[in-house]
Design an enzyme around this catalytic site. Sequence first.
Site: not given
Length: 385
Positions: A175, A335, A178
């Site tokens: 996905d 992130e 990962e």
Amino acid sequence: MTTSARDTGLDSHELARLHELARHSHAVITRHQDAGGAYPAAPTFSAYRGYAWLRDGSFTAEGISRYGDVASAGRFHDWVDGVLRRRRGQVDDLLAAVDRGEVPSNEGMLPTRFTFDGNDGSDPWWDFQTDGYGMWLWSVVTHAARHGLDLERWRAGIDVAVDYLLAFWDRPCYDWWEEHVEHRHVSTLGAIHGGLVAVGTCAALRSAPWSAATLQVAARIRSLVSAEGVVDGHLVKWLGSSAVDGSLPACVVPFGLVPPDDDVAAMTRAAVAKDLDVDGGVHRFAADVFYGGGQWILLSALLGWNLAAAGDTAGALRHLRWIADQADADGDLPEQVPHHLLHPGSRAEWVARWGTVATPLLWSHGMYLILADELGLLPPAAKDA
């Protein structure tokens, strides 16, 4: 529909702060763009350094395109086109294997990330992911339409991506995160749908031999997800699951798997907000242990983008403000952030393995630009970049 800045009720100080982060986001992305056009995922993070993902890059290019930097986004699309042109033989071999009744191995499929020179790289990775190929089709068509560009410039790469997706759209793969190669993920199907519809409805590509097939497969994806990817009225993480994922709003905006005013879209936004949104920061999924399972900048922007498209300007602005609050002293966006961890006990092992969280993450900055544009909050000169 894009909001006007005057509709947000911001004072001049906050407006200036948001404008400055947009300018910095553009500068971060373009400063780190490789000379060959690739957008590095995170230029200094140990596990990402030296690689570019189609997924990250496609959204980053959309933010840069909205900002008005036609040249930078164009160089990224040139890079992807060149990478895919060189993969023509690999895709033809995969298609020939399918025609012979064979099932190609995951290791034989196209990778999800490339070195800047377009190679696979030597570091092991969870590489079989199809979403990025759909995302790039959506991104390049959207960029060309926005700025009146000729898609022939990228046509050879488009052909490769389309042929690949038409053959392998329904195959289980990793996905967006990962993970879970054994499943068919709704956000992956949504990305493929968005790409196939983008090229299939583009007047400039109407004569392509695959034009009709793209819309036929897109219709099959909609039927499949409607039958197996909706539980309790909302989209789910993978077919057969009941969990939600922070990437699911992308199936609504921008990928159009579900219309924004559909009940499933509203229920999906609500489910993601209920299960994953804490004070404006959105988690990936409830079981996330990566760096403790923090809140992701790009997913907060994605939910905000969807709220803006649904007419909830206040809700979208809440996410934009939260994102701006996460910038470090240099203005860089990471992130994820650790303010609210789902599984705090797992954070230390990832820090020991890969170091501190990826900062800057270019995808985070690209998503900020997208949401700022949706809210009419890009700096006045941005469109002339």
